[in-house]
Design a protein around this motif. Structure first.
Motif, PDB file in Angstrom:
ATOM      1  N   ALA A   1    -106.821  43.653-100.001  1.00 49.08           N
ATOM      2  CA  ALA A   1    -107.545  43.578 -98.740  1.00 49.08           C
ATOM      3  C   ALA A   1    -107.410  44.874 -97.944  1.00 49.08           C
ATOM      4  N   PRO A   2    -108.432  45.240 -97.165  1.00 44.14           N
ATOM      5  CA  PRO A   2    -108.322  46.417 -96.301  1.00 44.14           C
ATOM      6  C   PRO A   2    -107.110  46.371 -95.372  1.00 44.14           C
ATOM      7  N   ALA A   3    -106.620  45.177 -95.077  1.00 45.19           N
ATOM      8  CA  ALA A   3    -105.429  45.058 -94.225  1.00 45.19           C
ATOM      9  C   ALA A   3    -104.239  45.792 -94.829  1.00 45.19           C
ATOM     10  N   MET A   4    -104.159  45.851 -96.158  1.00 46.13           N
ATOM     11  CA  MET A   4    -103.074  46.577 -96.814  1.00 46.13           C
ATOM     12  C   MET A   4    -103.160  48.067 -96.481  1.00 46.13           C
ATOM     13  N   ALA A   5    -104.353  48.643 -96.603  1.00 44.90           N
ATOM     14  CA  ALA A   5    -104.536  50.063 -96.312  1.00 44.90           C
ATOM     15  C   ALA A   5    -104.264  50.355 -94.841  1.00 44.90           C
ATOM     16  N   GLU A   6    -104.712  49.480 -93.984  1.00 45.80           N
ATOM     17  CA  GLU A   6    -104.462  49.660 -92.551  1.00 45.80           C
ATOM     18  C   GLU A   6    -102.960  49.662 -92.268  1.00 45.80           C
ATOM     19  N   HIS A   7    -102.234  48.786 -92.956  1.00 47.25           N
ATOM     20  CA  HIS A   7    -100.786  48.709 -92.793  1.00 47.25           C
ATOM     21  C   HIS A   7    -100.113  49.993 -93.300  1.00 47.25           C
ATOM     22  N   ILE A   8    -100.535  50.480 -94.465  1.00 55.26           N
ATOM     23  CA  ILE A   8     -99.958  51.703 -95.022  1.00 55.26           C
ATOM     24  C   ILE A   8    -100.197  52.877 -94.067  1.00 55.26           C
ATOM     25  N   ALA A   9    -101.434  53.014 -93.601  1.00 54.32           N
ATOM     26  CA  ALA A   9    -101.779  54.128 -92.724  1.00 54.32           C
ATOM     27  C   ALA A   9    -101.030  54.065 -91.403  1.00 54.32           C
ATOM     28  N   ALA A  10    -100.809  52.854 -90.906  1.00 54.86           N
ATOM     29  CA  ALA A  10    -100.084  52.692 -89.643  1.00 54.86           C
ATOM     30  C   ALA A  10     -98.591  52.948 -89.804  1.00 54.86           C
ATOM     31  N   THR A  11     -98.083  52.791 -91.019  1.00 48.35           N
ATOM     32  CA  THR A  11     -96.653  52.931 -91.283  1.00 48.35           C
ATOM     33  C   THR A  11     -96.253  54.374 -91.542  1.00 48.35           C
ATOM     34  N   ILE A  12     -97.089  55.132 -92.245  1.00 49.63           N
ATOM     35  CA  ILE A  12     -96.756  56.513 -92.622  1.00 49.63           C
ATOM     36  C   ILE A  12     -97.061  57.463 -91.466  1.00 49.63           C
ATOM     37  N   PRO A  13     -96.112  58.250 -91.043  1.00 50.91           N
ATOM     38  CA  PRO A  13     -96.364  59.208 -89.960  1.00 50.91           C
ATOM     39  C   PRO A  13     -97.473  60.196 -90.324  1.00 50.91           C
ATOM     40  N   GLY A  14     -98.505  60.259 -89.480  1.00 45.35           N
ATOM     41  CA  GLY A  14     -99.571  61.229 -89.675  1.00 45.35           C
ATOM     42  C   GLY A  14    -100.581  60.894 -90.748  1.00 45.35           C
ATOM     43  N   ALA A  15    -100.482  59.719 -91.365  1.00 46.57           N
ATOM     44  CA  ALA A  15    -101.423  59.362 -92.436  1.00 46.57           C
ATOM     45  C   ALA A  15    -102.817  59.123 -91.872  1.00 46.57           C
ATOM     46  N   ARG A  16    -103.818  59.411 -92.697  1.00 47.78           N
ATOM     47  CA  ARG A  16    -105.210  59.176 -92.303  1.00 47.78           C
ATOM     48  C   ARG A  16    -105.818  58.100 -93.186  1.00 47.78           C
ATOM     49  N   LEU A  17    -106.510  57.152 -92.570  1.00 46.40           N
ATOM     50  CA  LEU A  17    -107.197  56.087 -93.298  1.00 46.40           C
ATOM     51  C   LEU A  17    -108.657  56.458 -93.475  1.00 46.40           C
ATOM     52  N   ASP A  18    -109.132  56.408 -94.715  1.00 48.53           N
ATOM     53  CA  ASP A  18    -110.529  56.694 -95.034  1.00 48.53           C
ATOM     54  C   ASP A  18    -111.135  55.430 -95.635  1.00 48.53           C
ATOM     55  N   LEU A  19    -111.906  54.698 -94.828  1.00 52.25           N
ATOM     56  CA  LEU A  19    -112.477  53.421 -95.247  1.00 52.25           C
ATOM     57  C   LEU A  19    -113.889  53.640 -95.774  1.00 52.25           C
ATOM     58  N   TYR A  20    -114.146  53.131 -96.982  1.00 53.44           N
ATOM     59  CA  TYR A  20    -115.442  53.313 -97.631  1.00 53.44           C
ATOM     60  C   TYR A  20    -116.285  52.043 -97.453  1.00 53.44           C
ATOM     61  N   GLY A  21    -117.247  52.101 -96.551  1.00 55.66           N
ATOM     62  CA  GLY A  21    -118.121  50.960 -96.331  1.00 55.66           C
ATOM     63  C   GLY A  21    -118.984  50.656 -97.542  1.00 55.66           C
ATOM     64  N   GLY A  22    -119.155  49.355 -97.837  1.00 53.58           N
ATOM     65  CA  GLY A  22    -120.003  48.941 -98.948  1.00 53.58           C
ATOM     66  C   GLY A  22    -119.413  49.165-100.323  1.00 53.58           C
ATOM     67  N   ILE A  23    -118.119  49.498-100.395  1.00 57.24           N
ATOM     68  CA  ILE A  23    -117.460  49.842-101.656  1.00 57.24           C
ATOM     69  C   ILE A  23    -116.335  48.845-101.927  1.00 57.24           C
ATOM     70  N   GLY A  24    -116.093  48.572-103.226  1.00 57.11           N
ATOM     71  CA  GLY A  24    -115.078  47.599-103.611  1.00 57.11           C
ATOM     72  C   GLY A  24    -113.728  48.229-103.901  1.00 57.11           C
ATOM     73  N   HIS A  25    -113.093  47.765-104.991  1.00 55.72           N
ATOM     74  CA  HIS A  25    -111.708  48.109-105.284  1.00 55.72           C
ATOM     75  C   HIS A  25    -111.527  49.499-105.888  1.00 55.72           C
ATOM     76  N   ALA A  26    -112.601  50.169-106.282  1.00 57.74           N
ATOM     77  CA  ALA A  26    -112.475  51.459-106.970  1.00 57.74           C
ATOM     78  C   ALA A  26    -113.385  52.511-106.336  1.00 57.74           C
ATOM     79  N   PRO A  27    -113.059  53.005-105.143  1.00 55.72           N
ATOM     80  CA  PRO A  27    -113.908  54.010-104.488  1.00 55.72           C
ATOM     81  C   PRO A  27    -114.098  55.268-105.318  1.00 55.72           C
ATOM     82  N   PHE A  28    -113.105  55.642-106.119  1.00 58.47           N
ATOM     83  CA  PHE A  28    -113.192  56.865-106.921  1.00 58.47           C
ATOM     84  C   PHE A  28    -114.208  56.741-108.049  1.00 58.47           C
TER      85      PHE A  28
END
Length: 286
Positions: free
Chosen positions: A232-259
């Motif tokens: 879930a995106p909540a996981m990424a939000e949690h990681i970004a909020a936990t790491i000092p200076g981390a940036r969250l890049d959310l890909y709209g309309g994309i599933g589990h494999a943005p790459f």
């Protein structure tokens, strides 16, 4: 269609501290900024083909590998070979050392978030230049996961028909839109190379890396598909909020494999991140 195989491709078999043979491939100039790609559950290094063949990343030293039990690497049958932080950290460290990489950027997809966490727990950050978490797992709370847990358990079945059916469905749900048939076939074939007992052995480990992430002192980018049904995106939000200076890049309309689904955008972002991380590493060295 799948990406073409680059001409500057070098293959090595690397031995881990616990004696597991790991299949690894490097692309690009040896003097380029190093990037190590770590795949996810039941995948292989081939999932990064749209990165290793990308002109945007051509100047980098790109390294992929099949982690234990997967792809062309050894498949130990003892579940203990998949349980401790030390074995996963040792394996990643062996790949880094096996290619002679200096402070590489680690790019970890899905389950690889755990592997990166294990590496940090054992080796710290002195040997790496940055981290890109891609729809990655670093915690166990149910709220951080999507609706594919049951499918992943069925992928551990020894009933071949049940296993294949679950794997096919799981792969389709990794993407927000249908992917080309040749790519789907490649991903399915790679998945079915992983024995059910290996898949099963990957479950049951705790994922508690929060304290490590709070103290992270290298650049970090957190990439997440907004329509991910696995993590879930909540996981990424949690990681970004936990790491000092981390940036969250959310890909709209994309599933589990943005790459894969948004490869051009992902590759451009990775190229910029790797360049910035390399400059930070040089400044630290000075």
């Amino acid at each position: 269609m799948t990406a073409p195989i680059p001409a500057d491709r070098e293959v090595r078999r690397i031995l881990t501290p616990d004696g597991i043979g790991i299949a690894s491939t490097a692309f690009g100039p040896p003097e380029g900024t190093p990037v190590v790609f770590i795949h996810g559950f039941s995948q292989s290094g081939l999932c990064w083909n749209r990165q290793t063949a990308s002109p945007a990343l051509a100047g980098l030293r790109l390294v992929t590998y099949d982690f234990r039990g997967h792809g062309a690497s050894d498949r130990p049958s003892d579940s203990a070979a998949y349980q401790s932080a030390e074995v996963w950290a040792g394996e990643l460290d062996a790949v880094i050392r096996g290619w002679g990489l200096e402070r590489p950027v680690l790019v970890g997809w899905s389950y690889a978030g755990r592997i990166i966490g294990d590496y940090l727990a054992v080796h710290g950050t002195a040997g790496i230049g940055g981290i890109v978490f891609v729809d990655a797992v670093t915690a166990n709370e149910r709220r951080f996961y999507g609706t594919c847990n049951k499918l992943m358990r069925l992928m551990c079945s020894t009933d071949v028909e049940e296993n294949i059916a679950a794997t096919r469905t799981f792969l389709r749900r990794c993407f927000a839109a249908p992917i080309p048939q040749p790519l789907f076939e490649q991903l399915l074939a790679v998945n079915m190379m992983v024995p059910p007992q290996v898949r099963s052995a990957l479950f049951g480990r705790t994922a508690d890396y929060e304290d490590l992430l709070k103290r992270l002192d290298v650049p970090a980018l957190v990439v997440q598909g907004a329509l991910d049904e696995v993590v879930a995106p909540a996981m990424a939000e949690h990681i970004a909020a936990t790491i000092p200076g981390a940036r969250l890049d959310l890909y709209g309309g994309i599933g589990h494999a943005p790459f894969i689904e948004a490869a051009d955008r992902f590759n451009a972002a990775l190229a910029a991140f790797a360049a910035a991380a390399a400059e930070t590493s040089r400044a630290v060295a000075r």
